[in-house]
Design a protein around this motif. Structure first.
Motif, PDB file in Angstrom:
ATOM      1  N   MET A  63     -16.463 -12.961   0.120  1.00  0.00           N
ATOM      2  CA  MET A  63     -16.292 -11.557  -0.251  1.00  0.00           C
ATOM      3  C   MET A  63     -15.634 -10.840   0.929  1.00  0.00           C
ATOM      4  SD  MET A  63     -16.605  -9.558  -2.705  1.00  0.00           S
ATOM      5  CE  MET A  63     -17.640 -10.505  -3.825  1.00  0.00           C
ATOM      6  N   TYR A  64     -14.532 -10.211   0.691  1.00  0.00           N
ATOM      7  CA  TYR A  64     -13.740  -9.624   1.780  1.00  0.00           C
ATOM      8  C   TYR A  64     -13.633  -8.110   1.626  1.00  0.00           C
ATOM      9  CZ  TYR A  64     -12.394 -14.342   3.071  1.00  0.00           C
ATOM     10  OH  TYR A  64     -12.414 -15.646   3.492  1.00  0.00           O
ATOM     11  N   PRO A  65     -14.307  -7.388   2.491  1.00  0.00           N
ATOM     12  CA  PRO A  65     -14.143  -5.928   2.475  1.00  0.00           C
ATOM     13  C   PRO A  65     -12.748  -5.526   2.979  1.00  0.00           C
ATOM     14  CG  PRO A  65     -16.119  -6.572   3.693  1.00  0.00           C
ATOM     15  CD  PRO A  65     -15.303  -7.810   3.489  1.00  0.00           C
ATOM     16  N   MET A  66     -12.250  -4.466   2.401  1.00  0.00           N
ATOM     17  CA  MET A  66     -11.002  -3.857   2.894  1.00  0.00           C
ATOM     18  C   MET A  66     -11.289  -2.359   3.044  1.00  0.00           C
ATOM     19  SD  MET A  66      -8.713  -4.070  -0.585  1.00  0.00           S
ATOM     20  CE  MET A  66      -9.409  -3.638  -2.183  1.00  0.00           C
ATOM     21  N   TYR A  67     -10.598  -1.701   3.936  1.00  0.00           N
ATOM     22  CA  TYR A  67     -10.917  -0.287   4.153  1.00  0.00           C
ATOM     23  C   TYR A  67      -9.780   0.457   4.826  1.00  0.00           C
ATOM     24  CZ  TYR A  67     -11.849  -1.265   9.111  1.00  0.00           C
ATOM     25  OH  TYR A  67     -11.723  -1.620  10.429  1.00  0.00           O
ATOM     26  N   CYS A  68      -9.893   1.781   4.792  1.00  0.00           N
ATOM     27  CA  CYS A  68      -8.947   2.658   5.473  1.00  0.00           C
ATOM     28  C   CYS A  68      -9.383   2.797   6.923  1.00  0.00           C
ATOM     29  CB  CYS A  68      -8.919   4.022   4.780  1.00  0.00           C
ATOM     30  SG  CYS A  68      -8.023   5.282   5.728  1.00  0.00           S
ATOM     31  N   THR A  69      -8.416   2.636   7.844  1.00  0.00           N
ATOM     32  CA  THR A  69      -8.747   2.632   9.274  1.00  0.00           C
ATOM     33  C   THR A  69      -8.583   3.993   9.944  1.00  0.00           C
ATOM     34  OG1 THR A  69      -6.477   1.910   9.634  1.00  0.00           O
ATOM     35  CG2 THR A  69      -8.184   0.209   9.676  1.00  0.00           C
ATOM     36  N   ASP A  70      -7.996   4.955   9.251  1.00  0.00           N
ATOM     37  CA  ASP A  70      -7.677   6.231   9.884  1.00  0.00           C
ATOM     38  C   ASP A  70      -8.591   7.308   9.299  1.00  0.00           C
ATOM     39  OD1 ASP A  70      -6.493   8.764  10.462  1.00  0.00           O
ATOM     40  OD2 ASP A  70      -4.565   7.798  10.805  1.00  0.00           O
ATOM     41  N   PHE A  71      -9.397   7.927  10.122  1.00  0.00           N
ATOM     42  CA  PHE A  71     -10.402   8.880   9.629  1.00  0.00           C
ATOM     43  C   PHE A  71      -9.713  10.057   8.928  1.00  0.00           C
ATOM     44  CE2 PHE A  71     -14.142  11.229   9.106  1.00  0.00           C
ATOM     45  CZ  PHE A  71     -15.228  10.423   9.402  1.00  0.00           C
ATOM     46  N   CYS A  72      -9.683  10.010   7.592  1.00  0.00           N
ATOM     47  CA  CYS A  72      -8.792  10.891   6.845  1.00  0.00           C
ATOM     48  C   CYS A  72      -9.500  12.029   6.130  1.00  0.00           C
ATOM     49  CB  CYS A  72      -7.990  10.069   5.851  1.00  0.00           C
ATOM     50  SG  CYS A  72      -9.012   8.958   4.872  1.00  0.00           S
ATOM     51  N   SER A  73     -10.799  11.928   5.951  1.00  0.00           N
ATOM     52  CA  SER A  73     -11.532  13.014   5.284  1.00  0.00           C
ATOM     53  C   SER A  73     -13.013  12.801   5.567  1.00  0.00           C
ATOM     54  CB  SER A  73     -11.302  12.988   3.771  1.00  0.00           C
ATOM     55  OG  SER A  73     -12.069  11.937   3.197  1.00  0.00           O
ATOM     56  N   THR A 109       0.837  -1.197   0.000  1.00  0.00           N
ATOM     57  CA  THR A 109       0.000   0.000   0.000  1.00  0.00           C
ATOM     58  C   THR A 109       0.873   1.249   0.000  1.00  0.00           C
ATOM     59  OG1 THR A 109      -0.095   0.066   2.402  1.00  0.00           O
ATOM     60  CG2 THR A 109      -1.759  -1.260   1.309  1.00  0.00           C
ATOM     61  N   THR A 110       0.678   2.095  -0.996  1.00  0.00           N
ATOM     62  CA  THR A 110       1.416   3.351  -1.058  1.00  0.00           C
ATOM     63  C   THR A 110       0.463   4.502  -0.779  1.00  0.00           C
ATOM     64  OG1 THR A 110       2.959   2.470  -2.694  1.00  0.00           O
ATOM     65  CG2 THR A 110       2.823   4.869  -2.515  1.00  0.00           C
ATOM     66  N   ASN A 111       0.818   5.302   0.201  1.00  0.00           N
ATOM     67  CA  ASN A 111       0.035   6.496   0.511  1.00  0.00           C
ATOM     68  C   ASN A 111       0.545   7.632  -0.370  1.00  0.00           C
ATOM     69  OD1 ASN A 111      -1.045   8.833   1.572  1.00  0.00           O
ATOM     70  ND2 ASN A 111      -0.730   8.243   3.729  1.00  0.00           N
ATOM     71  N   LEU A 112      -0.281   8.079  -1.299  1.00  0.00           N
ATOM     72  CA  LEU A 112       0.155   9.094  -2.274  1.00  0.00           C
ATOM     73  C   LEU A 112       0.108  10.519  -1.741  1.00  0.00           C
ATOM     74  CD1 LEU A 112      -1.656   7.753  -5.500  1.00  0.00           C
ATOM     75  CD2 LEU A 112       0.760   7.489  -4.885  1.00  0.00           C
ATOM     76  N   GLU A 113      -0.434  10.718  -0.566  1.00  0.00           N
ATOM     77  CA  GLU A 113      -0.548  12.077  -0.026  1.00  0.00           C
ATOM     78  C   GLU A 113       0.835  12.703   0.132  1.00  0.00           C
ATOM     79  OE1 GLU A 113      -3.542  13.308   0.562  1.00  0.00           O
ATOM     80  OE2 GLU A 113      -4.791  11.502   0.730  1.00  0.00           O
ATOM     81  N   GLN A 114       0.907  14.004  -0.074  1.00  0.00           N
ATOM     82  CA  GLN A 114       2.156  14.734   0.172  1.00  0.00           C
ATOM     83  C   GLN A 114       1.842  15.916   1.083  1.00  0.00           C
ATOM     84  OE1 GLN A 114       5.672  13.802  -1.636  1.00  0.00           O
ATOM     85  NE2 GLN A 114       4.400  12.328  -0.549  1.00  0.00           N
ATOM     86  N   ASP A 115       1.351  15.568   2.250  1.00  0.00           N
ATOM     87  CA  ASP A 115       0.914  16.588   3.189  1.00  0.00           C
ATOM     88  C   ASP A 115       1.125  16.038   4.599  1.00  0.00           C
ATOM     89  OD1 ASP A 115      -0.144  18.891   4.185  1.00  0.00           O
ATOM     90  OD2 ASP A 115      -2.158  18.593   3.357  1.00  0.00           O
ATOM     91  N   TRP A 116       1.258  16.939   5.547  1.00  0.00           N
ATOM     92  CA  TRP A 116       1.531  16.561   6.936  1.00  0.00           C
ATOM     93  C   TRP A 116       0.301  15.907   7.578  1.00  0.00           C
ATOM     94  CZ3 TRP A 116       2.604  20.550  11.429  1.00  0.00           C
ATOM     95  CH2 TRP A 116       3.249  19.884  12.491  1.00  0.00           C
ATOM     96  N   ASP A 117       0.552  14.871   8.332  1.00  0.00           N
ATOM     97  CA  ASP A 117      -0.469  14.277   9.185  1.00  0.00           C
ATOM     98  C   ASP A 117      -1.663  13.720   8.406  1.00  0.00           C
ATOM     99  OD1 ASP A 117      -1.506  13.438  11.601  1.00  0.00           O
ATOM    100  OD2 ASP A 117      -2.500  15.348  12.038  1.00  0.00           O
ATOM    101  N   VAL A 118      -1.397  13.123   7.242  1.00  0.00           N
ATOM    102  CA  VAL A 118      -2.479  12.435   6.533  1.00  0.00           C
ATOM    103  C   VAL A 118      -2.099  10.975   6.280  1.00  0.00           C
ATOM    104  CG1 VAL A 118      -4.191  12.615   4.708  1.00  0.00           C
ATOM    105  CG2 VAL A 118      -2.805  14.609   5.282  1.00  0.00           C
ATOM    106  N   PRO A 119      -1.981  10.189   7.346  1.00  0.00           N
ATOM    107  CA  PRO A 119      -1.779   8.765   7.119  1.00  0.00           C
ATOM    108  C   PRO A 119      -3.076   8.144   6.611  1.00  0.00           C
ATOM    109  CG  PRO A 119      -1.571   9.307   9.485  1.00  0.00           C
ATOM    110  CD  PRO A 119      -2.082  10.521   8.786  1.00  0.00           C
TER     111      PRO A 119
END
Ligand code: K7E
Ligand code: CUA
Length: 664
Positions: free
Chosen positions: A616-626, A574-584
């Motif tokens: 069927m396997y859900p996947m998701y982002c765990t960190d409330f990012c937006s 998984t690559t996080n494409l964000e280029q900003d502070w504090d957006v895991p």
């Protein structure tokens, strides 16, 4: 007399008391006075004055607090796996916890030491010890992450560790439990301790540019318990001082058998001599096995290398390398004042605090003022090394720190107090209770050449009635004192993560502006990086499936994956494409025998998943990012082993067929 201990119990019974329980101060005020609160108040949006790095004891972690507010800023996983951050769960971090015993996912972290330049904390790295499976770790203060862990051979219980020299020449680690050296069989009767067990001290070099650690050499001496240590500084630079207990060399019921002698020792080592000996090719090469684990910030990946050799100097073979100084009685802390002249030994069972003089030690060595030897090591006469004794300081002295005005502060476990005394005249100046049973204490810079004399923090073992009950276990705690005046004043109480032992603190300005805000995606050299959504893909390689997955607010690419089969080994890179502070972004998938990942902006991190059932396997982002964080999710379809469902992946294009509501 203020404390029951003083009155009720004869000193002879002290050992007994110590092991049973610590005494609680009686009838002492516990209230923090009104104006005290203002001293710890850091207004919303304002920063603290100091970063405080606190050992987590058996939690295996390091926590970061702001001082004076006592606010918890961060918990840094070091030796223990941490599902919150994916530490030890991601493929990239697993090698960090590798040892010669295989993966060891926990340790007991007692002491922290910050890198120094000219005897002052320079704010580059924090080092910490793993007590159980002997290791030292380095935490990088630009990322606040553990970037290196080095295993220590010939050791068992890495307690006297890690302590740093004043230009970070060496990080030094002594073994608490002596053991037979690793190249000898450990399969010997335990009661052959005297003959077969050795105490080993590791001198670890630190690369000045990148901080990388290596074992430069080891010193091997008699089997005793090395407890704590500190490097010399200023005039005593080039020396190291270790408290030793169990000089009785007991192998059973240490509580009694290691408390027999009236005095144990402080071991004084001239490491400049050791350095010369090593340069001259002295010492023997010993076959050992230990892991050196390093995290690369460009590939965002750790590698573990098993190393096979150390150079060992036998202490008794080299005159001028080491001396013993008698120290009453089962010494614990061993602390050196800011000038480097005074060495304080804290005998847990002693009723006084001996202060040794570096100048007198040097003179005693020159005059050969010895009272014999201990296992071939010259023992300096107590009086020849002693500067003086602090009389009646309290009960159970453990550790001493210093301020910038020539004062020392010693923690008293049994009488549960901090005692302030003057280093020159050894007079007790003040005492304040702790709640309860203080272990270590810390003044920012208090073990360096430049302490700041504003705050002192006591780290307490027992909190009893201080906080709301939380079941059988209560949190350990820290207590903050204002030490800027003549009298110490308690100004704050706060619970800690794990059991705190030693800590360090530095002015925030030293670190704050060096803190990295995100990783540059163009510098990401991870072998499975996807530097944009166009590079996202799923590649099958036999049973292995590599998912190059990107994350950006607020979707995963790909978010529909089909053609995965039961028994596949799926790697989500998984690559996080964000280029900003504090957006895991976080990443989790149902049924993974694993933790989530927490991926920093610009970073690539891998989760391994082996689906064992069709479904069927859900996947998701765990960190409330937006605002659309809940939408940041997807599905993975798992078909039976041998199925011919084609491998497909997409985001935003896998739409229902127009003519039917349900597609089978
Ligand atoms: Cu807690 Cu430094 Cu392990 Cu004393 S040690 S308290
Ligand atoms: Cu990404 Cu929530």
């Amino acid at each position: 007399m203020k404390y029951t201990c003083h009155n009720a119990l004869a000193l002879a019974a002290l050992a007994f008391v110590f092991t049973l329980n610590a005494c609680k101060p009686k009838n002492v005020g516990s209230a923090v006075s009104g104006d005290a609160a203002a001293k710890t108040y850091v207004a919303p949006g304002k920063y603290d004055e100091f970063y405080n790095f606190v050992s987590g004891g058996f939690s295996g972690q390091l926590s970061v607090y702001g001082i004076p507010s006592g606010r918890l800023l961060r918990v840094i996983p070091v030796f223990s796996v941490d599902p919150e951050k994916g530490w030890g769960y991601s493929e990239e971090t697993k090698p960090m916890l590798n040892t010669s015993h295989g993966e060891v996912p926990w340790d007991d972290l007692h002491h922290v030491s910050m890198s120094q330049t000219n005897g002052e904390i320079d704010g580059r790295w924090v080092f910490a010890n793993g007590n159980n499976t002997p290791r030292v770790a380095r935490i990088d203060l630009t990322t606040f992450r553990t970037t290196e862990i080095l295993e220590l051979p010939n050791s068992g219980g890495n307690h006297s560790s890690p302590f740093i020299t004043e230009n970070s020449e060496y990080l030094v680690a002594g073994t608490r439990f002596s053991i037979p050296p690793d190249d000898k069989s450990g399969d010997v009767p335990i009661n052959t301790y005297k003959q077969n067990f050795k105490g080993t001290i590791s001198f670890i070099s630190i690369n000045k540019d990148n901080g990388n650690m290596d074992i430069a050499f080891q010193l091997q001496g008699p089997g005793v318990n090395l407890d704590l240590s500190h490097a010399g500084k200023g005039k005593s630079h080039g020396w190291f001082f270790f408290s030793c207990y169990n000089t009785e060399q007991a192998n059973t019921l240490l509580e009694v058998n290691a408390s027999r002698r009236d005095k144990d020792f402080i071991m004084a080592i001239n490491w400049k001599v050791a350095e010369e000996l090593i340069k001259a090719g002295k010492g023997r090469k010993q076959a050992v096995k230990y892991a050196s684990n390093r995290f690369d910030e460009k590939t965002h990946t750790a590698t573990s290398t098993i190393k096979n050799e150390v150079t060992v100097l036998d202490l008794k073979d080299f005159p001028g390398l080491v001396y013993m100084i008698p120290c009453p009685k089962s010494p614990h802390g061993c602390d050196v004042d800011p000038t480097g002249e005074y060495i304080v030994g804290s005998g847990k069972l002693a009723a006084l605090i001996p202060v040794f003089s570096f100048d007198k030690i040097q003179k005693a060595i020159a005059d050969k003022a010895f009272e014999g030897d201990y296992e071939g090591i010259p023992v300096i006469k107590y009086d020849a090394a002693l500067y003086g004794e602090v009389k009646k300081p309290g009960l159970g002295p453990l550790h001493t720190e210093f301020d910038d005005k020539g004062n020392a502060y010693t923690s008293m476990f049994v009488s549960s107090e901090v005692v302030k005394w003057n280093v020159k005249d050894l007079k007790v100046l003040d005492r304040v209770p702790t709640y309860y049973s203080v272990g270590h204490l810390m003044v920012p810079g208090g073990d360096t050449r430049k302490p700041t004399g504003k705050y002192l923090i006591a780290y307490n073992k027992i909190t009893k009635d201080r906080y709301l009950p939380t079941g059988p276990e209560l949190s350990q705690s820290a207590q903050l004192y204002d030490i800027s005046g003549d009298k110490m004043q308690l100004i704050l109480d706060y619970p800690t993560i794990g059991e705190p032992h030693y800590a360090q603190a530095v002015p925030a300005a030293l670190i704050r502006d060096k803190s990295i805000k995100f990783f540059k995606i163009e510098d990401n050299n991870h072998p499975y990086v996807a530097k944009g959504e166009a590079a996202a893909k799923v590649v099958r390689d036999g049973k292995k499936v590599h998912v190059y997955l990107t994350m950006i607010r607020s979707h995963l690419t790909p978010d529909n994956i089909e053609g995965i089969r039961v028994g596949d080994e799926v790697y989500f890179h998984t690559t996080n494409l964000e280029q900003d502070w504090d957006v895991p972004h976080g990443f989790a998938i149902k049924g993974a025998i694993n933790a989530e990942l927490l991926v920093m902006p610009g970073e690539t991190t891998t989760l391994k998943w082996v689906p064992e059932k069709v479904g069927m396997y859900p996947m998701y982002c765990t960190d409330f990012c937006s605002a659309l964080h809940q939408e940041m999710s997807g599905y993975v379809r798992v078909s039976p082993a041998g199925s011919n469902v084609p491998l497909t992946f997409s985001t935003g294009t896998n739409m229902p067929k127009a003519d039917s509501a349900t597609v089978k």
